[in-house]
Write a protein that holds these residues in place. Structure first.
Motif, PDB file in Angstrom:
ATOM      1  N   GLY A 421       0.810  -1.208   0.000  1.00 42.67           N
ATOM      2  CA  GLY A 421       0.000   0.000   0.000  1.00 42.67           C
ATOM      3  C   GLY A 421       0.842   1.256   0.000  1.00 42.67           C
ATOM      4  N   ASN A 422       0.219   2.360  -0.376  1.00 39.06           N
ATOM      5  CA  ASN A 422       0.889   3.653  -0.293  1.00 39.06           C
ATOM      6  C   ASN A 422       0.444   4.365   0.983  1.00 39.06           C
ATOM      7  N   HIS A 423       0.758   5.650   1.088  1.00 44.79           N
ATOM      8  CA  HIS A 423       0.452   6.360   2.331  1.00 44.79           C
ATOM      9  C   HIS A 423      -1.050   6.458   2.578  1.00 44.79           C
ATOM     10  N   LYS A 424      -1.845   6.508   1.514  1.00 40.56           N
ATOM     11  CA  LYS A 424      -3.290   6.553   1.700  1.00 40.56           C
ATOM     12  C   LYS A 424      -3.814   5.199   2.171  1.00 40.56           C
ATOM     13  N   GLY A 425      -3.181   4.124   1.718  1.00 39.67           N
ATOM     14  CA  GLY A 425      -3.548   2.802   2.203  1.00 39.67           C
ATOM     15  C   GLY A 425      -3.229   2.638   3.671  1.00 39.67           C
ATOM     16  N   ILE A 426      -2.065   3.157   4.081  1.00 41.64           N
ATOM     17  CA  ILE A 426      -1.703   3.125   5.499  1.00 41.64           C
ATOM     18  C   ILE A 426      -2.687   3.961   6.318  1.00 41.64           C
ATOM     19  N   GLU A 427      -3.116   5.080   5.757  1.00 42.95           N
ATOM     20  CA  GLU A 427      -4.084   5.930   6.460  1.00 42.95           C
ATOM     21  C   GLU A 427      -5.386   5.176   6.694  1.00 42.95           C
ATOM     22  N   TYR A 428      -5.805   4.392   5.712  1.00 38.38           N
ATOM     23  CA  TYR A 428      -7.034   3.605   5.866  1.00 38.38           C
ATOM     24  C   TYR A 428      -6.911   2.663   7.052  1.00 38.38           C
ATOM     25  N   PHE A 429      -5.782   1.954   7.160  1.00 39.72           N
ATOM     26  CA  PHE A 429      -5.630   0.976   8.230  1.00 39.72           C
ATOM     27  C   PHE A 429      -5.387   1.655   9.577  1.00 39.72           C
ATOM     28  N   LEU A 430      -4.757   2.825   9.566  1.00 39.19           N
ATOM     29  CA  LEU A 430      -4.620   3.572  10.814  1.00 39.19           C
ATOM     30  C   LEU A 430      -5.991   3.965  11.351  1.00 39.19           C
ATOM     31  N   ASN A 431      -6.852   4.452  10.443  1.00 40.73           N
ATOM     32  CA  ASN A 431      -8.202   4.825  10.860  1.00 40.73           C
ATOM     33  C   ASN A 431      -8.979   3.618  11.368  1.00 40.73           C
ATOM     34  N   GLU A 432      -8.630   2.438  10.830  1.00 37.63           N
ATOM     35  CA  GLU A 432      -9.331   1.218  11.212  1.00 37.63           C
ATOM     36  C   GLU A 432      -8.862   0.694  12.564  1.00 37.63           C
ATOM     37  N   PHE A 433      -7.539   0.793  12.853  1.00 39.09           N
ATOM     38  CA  PHE A 433      -6.976   0.093  14.001  1.00 39.09           C
ATOM     39  C   PHE A 433      -6.378   0.992  15.081  1.00 39.09           C
ATOM     40  N   ALA A 434      -6.118   2.250  14.786  1.00 41.29           N
ATOM     41  CA  ALA A 434      -5.508   3.126  15.794  1.00 41.29           C
ATOM     42  C   ALA A 434      -6.525   4.155  16.277  1.00 41.29           C
ATOM     43  N   ASP A 435      -6.256   4.750  17.431  1.00 40.79           N
ATOM     44  CA  ASP A 435      -7.202   5.719  17.968  1.00 40.79           C
ATOM     45  C   ASP A 435      -7.026   7.075  17.279  1.00 40.79           C
ATOM     46  N   GLU A 436      -8.009   7.959  17.495  1.00 39.95           N
ATOM     47  CA  GLU A 436      -8.032   9.242  16.798  1.00 39.95           C
ATOM     48  C   GLU A 436      -6.821  10.100  17.133  1.00 39.95           C
ATOM     49  N   LYS A 437      -6.378  10.045  18.386  1.00 36.23           N
ATOM     50  CA  LYS A 437      -5.230  10.861  18.795  1.00 36.23           C
ATOM     51  C   LYS A 437      -3.988  10.475  18.008  1.00 36.23           C
ATOM     52  N   THR A 438      -3.754   9.176  17.894  1.00 34.06           N
ATOM     53  CA  THR A 438      -2.571   8.714  17.170  1.00 34.06           C
ATOM     54  C   THR A 438      -2.672   9.071  15.699  1.00 34.06           C
ATOM     55  N   VAL A 439      -3.844   8.863  15.094  1.00 38.35           N
ATOM     56  CA  VAL A 439      -4.027   9.183  13.681  1.00 38.35           C
ATOM     57  C   VAL A 439      -3.750  10.655  13.420  1.00 38.35           C
ATOM     58  N   SER A 440      -4.194  11.512  14.334  1.00 35.77           N
ATOM     59  CA  SER A 440      -4.003  12.950  14.154  1.00 35.77           C
ATOM     60  C   SER A 440      -2.536  13.356  14.239  1.00 35.77           C
ATOM     61  N   GLN A 441      -1.715  12.536  14.912  1.00 31.80           N
ATOM     62  CA  GLN A 441      -0.300  12.873  15.072  1.00 31.80           C
ATOM     63  C   GLN A 441       0.549  12.421  13.883  1.00 31.80           C
ATOM     64  N   ILE A 442       0.008  11.521  13.068  1.00 31.01           N
ATOM     65  CA  ILE A 442       0.758  11.024  11.923  1.00 31.01           C
ATOM     66  C   ILE A 442       0.284  11.753  10.680  1.00 31.01           C
ATOM     67  N   THR A 443       1.155  12.571  10.115  1.00 23.12           N
ATOM     68  CA  THR A 443       0.828  13.290   8.893  1.00 23.12           C
ATOM     69  C   THR A 443       1.132  12.376   7.714  1.00 23.12           C
ATOM     70  N   THR A 444       0.093  11.718   7.219  1.00 22.33           N
ATOM     71  CA  THR A 444       0.321  10.698   6.196  1.00 22.33           C
ATOM     72  C   THR A 444       0.855  11.296   4.895  1.00 22.33           C
ATOM     73  N   ASP A 445       0.628  12.599   4.657  1.00 17.73           N
ATOM     74  CA  ASP A 445       1.184  13.218   3.453  1.00 17.73           C
ATOM     75  C   ASP A 445       2.708  13.146   3.467  1.00 17.73           C
ATOM     76  N   GLU A 446       3.298  13.177   4.661  1.00 18.43           N
ATOM     77  CA  GLU A 446       4.754  13.087   4.755  1.00 18.43           C
ATOM     78  C   GLU A 446       5.245  11.674   4.454  1.00 18.43           C
ATOM     79  N   LEU A 447       4.322  10.710   4.439  1.00 15.20           N
ATOM     80  CA  LEU A 447       4.683   9.335   4.098  1.00 15.20           C
ATOM     81  C   LEU A 447       4.452   9.044   2.624  1.00 15.20           C
ATOM     82  N   SER A 448       4.100  10.062   1.845  1.00 17.68           N
ATOM     83  CA  SER A 448       3.717   9.848   0.451  1.00 17.68           C
ATOM     84  C   SER A 448       4.869   9.355  -0.410  1.00 17.68           C
ATOM     85  N   GLN A 449       6.093   9.497   0.056  1.00 18.33           N
ATOM     86  CA  GLN A 449       7.229   9.036  -0.741  1.00 18.33           C
ATOM     87  C   GLN A 449       7.612   7.591  -0.426  1.00 18.33           C
TER      88      GLN A 449
END
Length: 819
Positions: A421-449
């Motif tokens: 997966g790419n960074h958007k795929g990781i974002e999907y699974f973060l939203n699925e398995f991690a809490d909102e606080k953690t998701v908000s701290q990870i800027t998935t755009d910075e993982l786009s590379q």
């Protein structure tokens, strides 16, 4: 070769009848309830790799990273020249404390006077416990049998003192130590049965996922550099059938084909393969503790794939014989539609995959399906299946993305389980398995590379396992045009879809109207944001304005008998809801003379002309409020030098070129039998054509130059200051360079200037093909593509890649991405 050697070593180790002797002196000090164990073979290299890795730097702002960093900060003050072990133990729910074990040496501690530290000594059962305070964290140390042990929890040290005469080595852990690659700077061992919340505990609510159900132990060799993190090793499960990995026991993995069918814009894929469905079914029976095996409807299945695209999920079922599955699905068939030569079937029920492939498939509704080669594609919407079909027929699939290609070089050819997966795929699974606080701290755009991957290859009694985060190896030229998403409607689309700007996100969205006069606003992922019923069809293009000069944009347009302005949410902006008796309005013209948002809105109805200001009041100083003959089309505003020109076409061939006040600025004495093309500005001259194919160029003094282009009456033109594009029959001319297209019925050409480049588009309405060329009349790669209207072209999501939107078979829209 590495995998085969590892397998032989592991089997030899497991097959030893006698109890393993402890050949790792530090191992006996590892608490039996340790969740994570890191065996550090070269501490200098290990810490250097951690420090230089760009991905860890990206995550350094998260609380997860900081928690781990705090628990291990003492490592930078230690210099161990021998192997050492760092382990984490859960003390209280979700609270993990660290324990570090190494050989004692005089120069182990690298503490000088400039480092803040506090030292205290306490005695416990005859042993001295030293306390250090470093970086606001307290550490407790003790020496036992020439070993120095350091912990963030005093309780762990006390436990070791109490049990020092009865220290035991975990036998499974010892076996894993034996086959670990000693040349890696470190090896990582995870006791999954004790890791229900680790490392996921550092990601928030660990209750959302239980990794202990996957296997018993996982062991990885640590491989990290500036651009990637790779953990490769094995996972093992006992004969307990309730472990997820046991579903793939005794059946060989196969090459994963899901990436060959997933659309190019896919964010993540998950694929499960098994050579023998019968064995998989027996494993499934044991896992689910069923008394009988499910019937053999899907007996020819070899792979179950999940595709995550545009915030939707599809399930692919790959088979070598479709007969029994087709017979089963025919009984559920409700209706059938055709799209680009493929049948899309609607089903009466959609939960059967959950029954047949539990636990691989859960909570999925297969409402529709299509067949691509030997793969059944099930989806919750017809639009998602259209995206699959368009991409597959256009040879634009996930396997060709740089994400997948980068990951593929690091993985085995066959997998029992594969995730990419790419960074958007990781974002999907973060939203699925991690809490909102953690998701908000990870800027998935910075993982786009980065591309992310996980792979499990089932073998006898254990599974080769790889986890990967790798910077994408960008190709110098991709030259691909890929369908991004489709959206189908119940009614045909009446207007050409166009991009508008979301003033909040700065991304582009899509507006269009259907034949029921319903106006739609669509998001960048293809979701309907809102619908609004209008009284009539929109005339021409929708304009965006900033009425209040505050950055908030509104939509302005005319219908047959109304002039309306709507806000971001589709609500009317007062007082802009004007009705006109008799209707027959022309498209709205919006003038912004000085670019200062002091708008002039021009509504023309026959010979009547209404000019409004930003407050919705008639502009009293504008004198051209009644024409000699009805106005044709959209009035235009041009600026040449410091002068403004308002241009109106009138029936009878009169061309009015006026000043801001509506007075004649240029007198055009000649009448022109206008073609159905707008007035344009080309080479600082007003350009218009007649029905005999003559091009008229009118300068600021009213002088007319004529050029007979020998065009058909239904020709089309568009122009910029330096570029003239002409469509005549099937001949497209751009800057006098001609391209002959196949016979068809073509739209007018449309010129776009984006990213410092000219693009010219025409659409063959008859054959439903879109053509795109550059300013030298050279075709853009991978065109033509399917489409059924004039296009709009923009960088929709600000990623420096262009997207185009077009009608799709009259009752849908289709968005392409140009890479």
């Amino acid at each position: 070769m590495r995998i085969r050697i590892l397998a032989i070593l592991f089997l030899l180790t497991v097959g030893c009848a006698k109890k393993a002797t402890n050949s790792f002196p530090l191992l006996s000090f590892v608490p039996e309830n340790s969740s994570l164990i890191i065996k550090i073979n070269d501490q200098t290299a290990f810490l250097s790799q951690l420090d230089q890795n760009d991905l860890l730097k990206t995550l350094s702002a998260t609380s997860a990273y900081n928690t781990i960093a705090e628990k291990t900060s003492c490592l930078k003050y230690l210099k161990s020249n021998s192997e050492s072990i760092l382990t984490f133990v859960e003390l209280g729910k979700g609270n993990f404390e660290g324990l570090y074990i190494t050989e004692s040496s005089e120069d182990l501690f690298q503490l000088n006077d400039s480092i803040q530290k506090a030292v205290a000594n306490n005695s416990y059962q005859g042993k001295t416990i030293h306390t250090y305070q470093l970086d606001q964290e307290e550490y407790y140390t003790i020496e036992i049998e020439d070993k120095t042990i350091i912990s963030t929890a005093k309780l762990l040290i006390e436990n070791l003192i109490r049990n020092q005469n009865n220290l035991k080595t975990n036998e499974s852990l010892h076996k894993l130590f034996t086959i670990a690659n000693q040349k890696s700077s470190a090896n990582i061992f995870i006791n999954l049965n004790l890791s229900k919340s680790f490392p996921l505990g550092f990601l928030g609510d660990a209750g959302k996922v239980d990794i202990s159900k996957f296997s018993d132990w996982a062991a990885f060799d640590f491989d990290m550099n500036k651009d990637h993190v790779k953990l490769g090793g094995i996972s093992i499960a006992t004969d307990v059938a309730s472990k997820y990995s046991k579903l793939f026991s005794n059946t060989r993995p196969m090459a994963n084909r899901t990436p060959n069918f997933a659309p190019f814009g896919t964010e993540a894929i998950v694929s499960h393969t098994f050579e023998d469905y019968k064995i998989f079914s027996q494993n499934q029976k044991k896992y689910l503790d069923r008394s009988v095996v499910i019937d053999t409807t899907f007996k020819a299945v070899e792979e179950i794939g999940f595709v995550y695209v545009n915030q939707q999920k599809a399930v692919l079922v790959h088979t070598y014989n479709a007969e029994t599955i087709l017979h089963y699905l025919d009984e559920l068939k409700v209706q059938s539609d055709e799209y680009q030569g493929n049948e899309i079937v609607t089903l009466s029920k959609g939960d059967f995959l959950n029954h047949y492939f539990n636990p691989l498939v859960k909570g999925f509704q297969a409402k529709h399906y299509t067949i691509l080669e030997n793969a059944f594609v099930f989806a919750p919407s017809m639009e998602l299946l259209k995206t699959f079909i368009s991409n597959f027929k256009n040879a634009s699939t996930f396997e060709k993305t740089s994400y997948y290609k980068t990951a593929r070089t690091q993985l085995a050819d066959e997998s029992s389980i594969l995730f990419v997966g790419n960074h958007k795929g990781i974002e999907y699974f973060l939203n699925e398995f991690a809490d909102e606080k953690t998701v908000s701290q990870i800027t998935t755009d910075e993982l786009s590379q980065y591309t992310f991957a996980a792979q499990m290859v089932s073998d006898e009694n254990f599974h080769h396992t790889t986890l990967l985060a790798q910077k994408i190896a960008h190709e110098t030229h991709l030259n691909t045009t890929t369908p991004l998403f489709t959206l189908g409607l119940d009614h045909q689309i009446a207007t050409n879809p166009q991009f508008v700007t979301n003033h909040n996100s700065k991304l582009k969205e899509i507006v269009f109207q259907d034949q029921q006069n319903i106006l739609y606003l669509i998001s960048t992922s293809g979701k309907v944001l809102w619908k609004k019923q209008l009284d009539g069809k929109i005339q021409g293009a929708i304009e965006q304005v900033d009425l209040y000069k505050n950055g908030r944009l509104q939509l302005a347009f005319t219908t047959h008998n109304q002039f309306l302005i709507l806000d971001r949410n589709g609500k009317e902006v007062r007082p802009f809801n004007f009705s006109y008796e008799g209707g027959n309005l022309n498209p709205l013209a919006v003038f912004d003379y000085d670019g200062n948002k002091n708008y002039r809105f021009v509504v023309s109805q026959g010979t009547k002309i209404f000019m409004y200001n930003s407050a919705g009041k008639i502009v009293k100083g504008f004198k051209y409020d009644k024409a000699e003959s009805p106005v044709i089309g959209t009035p235009k505003h041009f600026r040449i030098g410091k002068k403004d020109y308002l241009v109106f076409k009138n029936e009878g061939g009169r061309l009015q070129i006026l000043s801001r006040t509506g007075e004649t600025r240029i007198a055009v004495k000649e009448t022109i039998n206008f073609s159905d093309n707008p007035v344009l500005l080309h080479k600082n001259k007003f350009a218009v054509t007649d029905q005999k194919g003559t091009l008229f160029l009118i300068d600021e003094k009213g002088k007319i130059n004529r050029e007979n282009l020998k065009l058909q009456p239904d020709h089309g033109i568009d122009a910029t200051d330096k570029t003239l594009a002409v469509m005549n029959d099937n001949i497209l001319s751009i800057r006098n360079k001609k391209v002959e297209l196949e016979l068809g019925v073509y739209s007018k050409p449309k010129i776009f200037y984006l990213n410092d480049k000219i693009y010219v588009s025409v659409t063959d309405i008859q054959n439903q093909k879109i053509y795109l060329f550059d300013s030298q009349a050279l075709p853009i790669s991978n065109f033509p593509v399917p489409g059924n209207s004039i296009i709009d072209l923009e960088d929709m999501d600000n990623d420096h890649k262009l997207e185009l939107v077009v009608k799709d078979q009259n009752n849908g829209i289709l968005v392409y991405r140009i890479n």
